[in-house]
Design a protein around this motif. Structure first.
Motif, short mmCIF file in Angstrom:
data_model
loop_
_atom_site.label_atom_id
_atom_site.label_comp_id
_atom_site.label_asym_id
_atom_site.label_seq_id
_atom_site.Cartn_x
_atom_site.Cartn_y
_atom_site.Cartn_z
N SER A 48 -4.02 -3.85 -6.07
CA SER A 48 -2.88 -4.64 -5.61
C SER A 48 -2.29 -4.00 -4.35
O SER A 48 -2.60 -2.84 -4.02
CB SER A 48 -1.80 -4.69 -6.69
N ARG A 49 -1.45 -4.71 -3.66
CA ARG A 49 -0.80 -4.18 -2.46
C ARG A 49 -0.02 -2.92 -2.79
O ARG A 49 -0.09 -1.92 -2.07
CB ARG A 49 0.11 -5.24 -1.86
N GLU A 50 0.69 -2.93 -3.91
CA GLU A 50 1.48 -1.77 -4.33
C GLU A 50 0.58 -0.57 -4.63
O GLU A 50 0.90 0.56 -4.28
CB GLU A 50 2.34 -2.10 -5.55
N GLU A 51 -0.57 -0.82 -5.27
CA GLU A 51 -1.50 0.27 -5.57
C GLU A 51 -2.08 0.88 -4.29
O GLU A 51 -2.24 2.10 -4.18
CB GLU A 51 -2.63 -0.23 -6.47
N ARG A 52 -2.36 0.02 -3.31
CA ARG A 52 -2.88 0.52 -2.04
C ARG A 52 -1.83 1.35 -1.30
O ARG A 52 -2.15 2.40 -0.73
CB ARG A 52 -3.37 -0.62 -1.16
N ILE A 53 -0.59 0.90 -1.33
CA ILE A 53 0.50 1.65 -0.68
C ILE A 53 0.68 2.99 -1.37
O ILE A 53 0.82 4.03 -0.71
CB ILE A 53 1.82 0.83 -0.70
N GLU A 105 -9.41 -3.96 4.43
CA GLU A 105 -8.19 -3.75 3.65
C GLU A 105 -7.39 -2.57 4.19
O GLU A 105 -6.17 -2.63 4.27
CB GLU A 105 -8.52 -3.47 2.18
N GLU A 108 -5.68 -3.63 7.40
CA GLU A 108 -4.55 -4.52 7.13
C GLU A 108 -3.37 -3.77 6.53
O GLU A 108 -2.22 -4.06 6.86
CB GLU A 108 -5.00 -5.67 6.22
N LEU A 109 -3.64 -2.79 5.66
CA LEU A 109 -2.57 -1.97 5.10
C LEU A 109 -1.87 -1.20 6.21
O LEU A 109 -0.64 -1.13 6.26
CB LEU A 109 -3.15 -0.99 4.07
N GLU A 112 0.22 -3.69 8.43
CA GLU A 112 1.40 -4.24 7.77
C GLU A 112 2.44 -3.20 7.37
O GLU A 112 3.64 -3.43 7.50
CB GLU A 112 0.96 -5.02 6.53
N HIS A 113 1.99 -2.04 6.90
CA HIS A 113 2.93 -1.08 6.32
C HIS A 113 3.04 0.26 7.05
O HIS A 113 4.12 0.86 7.06
CB HIS A 113 2.56 -0.80 4.85
#
Length: 143
Positions: A48-53, A105, A108-109, A112-113
């Motif tokens: 998930s996005r949160e897991e990647r962060i 991915e 993109e991470l 975006e972040h």
């Protein structure tokens, strides 16, 4: 008791044939494993996005704790670029659009972040077997 020279040469030919067959089987097995790995890496990670962060934060924190200002976060085969890494190695505009799967991915991470927080990312070919792009490294930095 003593074999003829012809018999010895025949036996050597059989042994060499068996060695060649084994080498071919090993090479095929390695190639099959590589294809499976590329297939797996060319698809989304499933995180998930949160897991990647969270994963990115852990990698950064570990590097900072070791006194680093940059860290290679990933290395992947050039086959995960739609053009085999050509645009990336030439630093052509839009090279990031050639990324697939997990390498995409990561980009993109960052976009975006991490980029808005001042982090830099570098994708570069780190191996050139036979003069063509091979493995690509992804480095994240904060200096």
């Amino acid at each position: 008791m003593l074999p003829t020279a012809k018999d010895v040469m025949r036996k050597l030919a059989v042994i060499e044939g068996e060695k060649a067959s084994e080498a071919m089987q090993r090479a095929k097995h390695i190639e099959d494993e590589k294809k499976q790995l590329i297939e797996k890496l060319s698809k989304p990670s499933g995180l998930s996005r949160e897991e990647r962060i969270k994963l990115a934060a852990n990698v950064i924190q570990r590097a900072v704790n070791n006194g680093l200002t940059e860290v290679e976060v990933y290395r992947f085969p050039n086959e995960l670029c739609t053009d085999g890494g050509r645009a990336l190695s030439q630093n052509e505009p839009g090279w990031e659009d050639t990324l697939t799967g997990i390498p995409r991915e990561i980009y993109e991470l960052w976009q975006e972040h991490l980029k808005p927080r001042g982090y830099k990312i570098r994708y570069q070919v780190v191996e050139y077997p036979g003069g063509i792009p091979g493995k690509i490294g992804v480095t994240l930095s904060w200096h």
